[in-house]
Design a protein around this motif. Structure first.
Motif, mmCIF file in Angstrom:
data_model
loop_
_atom_site.group_PDB
_atom_site.id
_atom_site.type_symbol
_atom_site.label_atom_id
_atom_site.label_comp_id
_atom_site.label_asym_id
_atom_site.label_seq_id
_atom_site.Cartn_x
_atom_site.Cartn_y
_atom_site.Cartn_z
ATOM 1 N N GLY A 94 0.814 -1.204 0.000
ATOM 2 C CA GLY A 94 0.000 0.000 0.000
ATOM 3 C C GLY A 94 0.843 1.248 0.000
ATOM 4 N N PRO A 95 0.213 2.415 -0.184
ATOM 5 C CA PRO A 95 0.944 3.680 -0.188
ATOM 6 C C PRO A 95 1.648 3.900 1.157
ATOM 7 C CG PRO A 95 -1.285 3.963 -1.042
ATOM 8 C CD PRO A 95 -1.218 2.593 -0.451
ATOM 9 N N LEU A 96 2.750 4.634 1.113
ATOM 10 C CA LEU A 96 3.533 4.896 2.316
ATOM 11 C C LEU A 96 2.684 5.538 3.406
ATOM 12 C CD1 LEU A 96 6.186 4.984 3.867
ATOM 13 C CD2 LEU A 96 6.751 7.117 2.647
ATOM 14 N N ILE A 97 1.847 6.511 3.043
ATOM 15 C CA ILE A 97 1.059 7.207 4.056
ATOM 16 C C ILE A 97 0.121 6.244 4.778
ATOM 17 C CG2 ILE A 97 -0.709 7.881 2.369
ATOM 18 C CD1 ILE A 97 0.407 9.814 5.547
ATOM 19 N N GLU A 98 -0.436 5.275 4.056
ATOM 20 C CA GLU A 98 -1.351 4.330 4.691
ATOM 21 C C GLU A 98 -0.592 3.404 5.648
ATOM 22 O OE1 GLU A 98 -4.368 4.823 4.542
ATOM 23 O OE2 GLU A 98 -4.456 6.165 2.815
ATOM 24 N N LEU A 99 0.612 3.018 5.270
ATOM 25 C CA LEU A 99 1.419 2.172 6.157
ATOM 26 C C LEU A 99 1.792 2.930 7.425
ATOM 27 C CD1 LEU A 99 3.800 0.394 3.598
ATOM 28 C CD2 LEU A 99 1.547 -0.312 4.416
ATOM 29 N N LEU A 100 2.177 4.190 7.267
ATOM 30 C CA LEU A 100 2.535 5.003 8.430
ATOM 31 C C LEU A 100 1.342 5.194 9.357
ATOM 32 C CD1 LEU A 100 4.739 7.782 6.771
ATOM 33 C CD2 LEU A 100 5.530 5.835 8.136
ATOM 34 N N MET A 101 0.181 5.467 8.783
ATOM 35 C CA MET A 101 -1.003 5.685 9.610
ATOM 36 C C MET A 101 -1.430 4.393 10.304
ATOM 37 S SD MET A 101 -1.446 8.833 9.573
ATOM 38 C CE MET A 101 -2.905 8.757 10.614
ATOM 39 N N GLY A 102 -1.280 3.266 9.615
ATOM 40 C CA GLY A 102 -1.585 1.999 10.256
ATOM 41 C C GLY A 102 -0.683 1.752 11.459
ATOM 42 N N PHE A 103 0.566 2.158 11.338
ATOM 43 C CA PHE A 103 1.533 1.999 12.423
ATOM 44 C C PHE A 103 1.233 2.942 13.582
ATOM 45 C CE2 PHE A 103 5.525 3.191 14.494
ATOM 46 C CZ PHE A 103 6.022 1.948 14.858
ATOM 47 N N PHE A 104 1.119 4.229 13.290
ATOM 48 C CA PHE A 104 0.960 5.213 14.357
ATOM 49 C C PHE A 104 -0.437 5.188 14.989
ATOM 50 C CE2 PHE A 104 4.583 7.424 12.158
ATOM 51 C CZ PHE A 104 5.475 7.299 13.208
ATOM 52 N N SER A 105 -1.451 4.758 14.243
ATOM 53 C CA SER A 105 -2.798 4.722 14.816
ATOM 54 C C SER A 105 -2.886 3.740 15.975
ATOM 55 C CB SER A 105 -3.827 4.361 13.744
ATOM 56 O OG SER A 105 -3.631 3.034 13.273
ATOM 57 N N LEU A 106 -2.100 2.665 15.923
ATOM 58 C CA LEU A 106 -2.078 1.712 17.034
ATOM 59 C C LEU A 106 -1.602 2.386 18.313
ATOM 60 C CD1 LEU A 106 -0.492 -1.319 15.153
ATOM 61 C CD2 LEU A 106 -2.837 -1.197 16.026
ATOM 62 N N ARG A 107 -0.626 3.256 18.178
ATOM 63 C CA ARG A 107 -0.088 3.944 19.344
ATOM 64 C C ARG A 107 -1.084 4.990 19.855
ATOM 65 N NH1 ARG A 107 4.947 1.956 19.116
ATOM 66 N NH2 ARG A 107 5.800 3.135 20.875
ATOM 67 N N TYR A 108 -1.701 5.721 18.960
ATOM 68 C CA TYR A 108 -2.688 6.723 19.384
ATOM 69 C C TYR A 108 -3.823 6.050 20.160
ATOM 70 C CZ TYR A 108 -1.217 11.134 17.228
ATOM 71 O OH TYR A 108 -0.571 12.301 16.923
ATOM 72 N N ARG A 109 -4.298 4.944 19.663
ATOM 73 C CA ARG A 109 -5.420 4.285 20.332
ATOM 74 C C ARG A 109 -5.004 3.708 21.683
ATOM 75 N NH1 ARG A 109 -6.637 3.218 14.750
ATOM 76 N NH2 ARG A 109 -8.541 4.355 14.237
ATOM 77 N N TYR A 110 -3.772 3.273 21.770
ATOM 78 C CA TYR A 110 -3.295 2.799 23.072
ATOM 79 C C TYR A 110 -3.182 3.958 24.057
ATOM 80 C CZ TYR A 110 -0.290 1.196 26.787
ATOM 81 O OH TYR A 110 0.224 0.928 28.033
ATOM 82 N N TRP A 111 -2.573 5.059 23.634
ATOM 83 C CA TRP A 111 -2.401 6.204 24.532
ATOM 84 C C TRP A 111 -3.741 6.779 24.979
ATOM 85 C CZ3 TRP A 111 2.026 5.477 26.243
ATOM 86 C CH2 TRP A 111 3.186 5.394 25.484
ATOM 87 N N ALA A 112 -4.758 6.670 24.122
ATOM 88 C CA ALA A 112 -6.059 7.261 24.440
ATOM 89 C C ALA A 112 -6.783 6.524 25.569
ATOM 90 C CB ALA A 112 -6.949 7.281 23.197
ATOM 91 N N ARG A 113 -6.376 5.313 25.881
ATOM 92 C CA ARG A 113 -7.078 4.535 26.905
ATOM 93 C C ARG A 113 -6.987 5.186 28.284
ATOM 94 N NH1 ARG A 113 -4.615 -1.462 25.652
ATOM 95 N NH2 ARG A 113 -5.129 -1.560 23.425
ATOM 96 N N ASN A 114 -5.779 5.570 28.665
ATOM 97 C CA ASN A 114 -5.544 6.143 29.997
ATOM 98 C C ASN A 114 -4.610 7.341 29.886
ATOM 99 O OD1 ASN A 114 -7.001 4.116 31.673
ATOM 100 N ND2 ASN A 114 -5.432 2.736 30.887
ATOM 101 N N PRO A 115 -5.130 8.512 29.524
ATOM 102 C CA PRO A 115 -4.272 9.687 29.342
ATOM 103 C C PRO A 115 -3.437 10.040 30.570
ATOM 104 C CG PRO A 115 -6.446 10.097 28.415
ATOM 105 C CD PRO A 115 -6.538 8.811 29.174
#
Length: 230
Positions: A94-115
């Motif tokens: 897939g496009p680079l931007i989609e790979l990057l977002m797939g990677f970083f979105s996992l971290r955002y969703r983890y951090w959002a659990r308990n700010p």
């Protein structure tokens, strides 16, 4: 009467001493998580955590160097799992931007659990380069993860360069560092909000990563000022 749940919590080959250590570690981690969530990282104390875990305060320092090490102890296993999923996301086509977002979105969703826990943990990540003193084992483990993140992102850039998907021949490690710098800046800004929502944070992160990938399209005069040839 024995508690069947407690007796089956650990492998049967472990002796009483080893089971005792693991039980203390479990209680300390649980207590640290509860106190950090209730009081916030800055207001929490190791003494209160020890009391909540029903251990002597000296026992805390058998398992963690300091309060920061306790924080890292809570998030390390979670972030290892996030990294494993992130590595799989980066290996997709897939496009680079989609790979990057797939990677970083996992971290955002983890951090959002308990700010309350995420904010000081992300701050510790941002302080990595300025941290030159010895730290506890869990903190060193936390910082060591940075190298694997750079390597994974650099590998994706290298693959995209080899396939001709991106025209830049800049050092893949340097490009990876740019992506991580954008992420760290944005995730801290996002987490500073009272109730950070992943959707909004990821939208802004995507816009900045897209800008980094596309470039600013400098004029010949601007390129000359940058020391580049057309």
């Amino acid at each position: 009467m024995k508690n069947p749940t407690a007796s089956s919590a650990y492998p049967p080959e472990l002796g009483l001493r080893e089971r005792g250590k693991l039980d203390k570690l479990r209680r300390i981690k649980q207590a640290a998580r509860e106190v950090f969530l209730e009081k916030g990282y800055d207001a929490a104390t190791t003494r209160e955590i020890a009391q909540r875990a029903q251990v002597a305060i000296g026992t805390i320092f058998v398992y963690a160097e300091d309060k920061r090490d306790l924080l890292m102890m809570i998030v390390n296993n979670d972030l290892d799992a996030v990294n494993v999923k992130g590595a799989k996301a980066l290996q997709q086509d897939g496009p680079l931007i989609e790979l990057l977002m797939g990677f970083f979105s996992l971290r955002y969703r983890y951090w959002a659990r308990n700010p309350q826990i995420s904010r000081p943990a992300v701050q510790a990540t941002s302080d990595f380069l300025a941290t030159m003193v010895d730290r506890g084992e869990e903190t060193r483990r936390f910082y060591a993860r940075r190298a694997s993140i750079y390597a994974m992102l650099a590998d994706v850039v290298r693959r995209k360069q080899a396939n001709g998907d991106i025209g830049s021949n800049a050092d893949p490690e340097l490009i990876a560092a740019l992506f991580v710098t954008i992420y760290l800046s944005e995730v801290r800004r996002w987490l500073s909000q009272p109730a950070p929502k992943p959707t909004a944070g990821l939208a802004r992160l995507r816009a900045l990563l897209e800008l980094a990938i596309e470039g600013l399209g400098p004029t010949p005069a601007e390129r000359q000022a940058l020391g580049r040839k057309d």
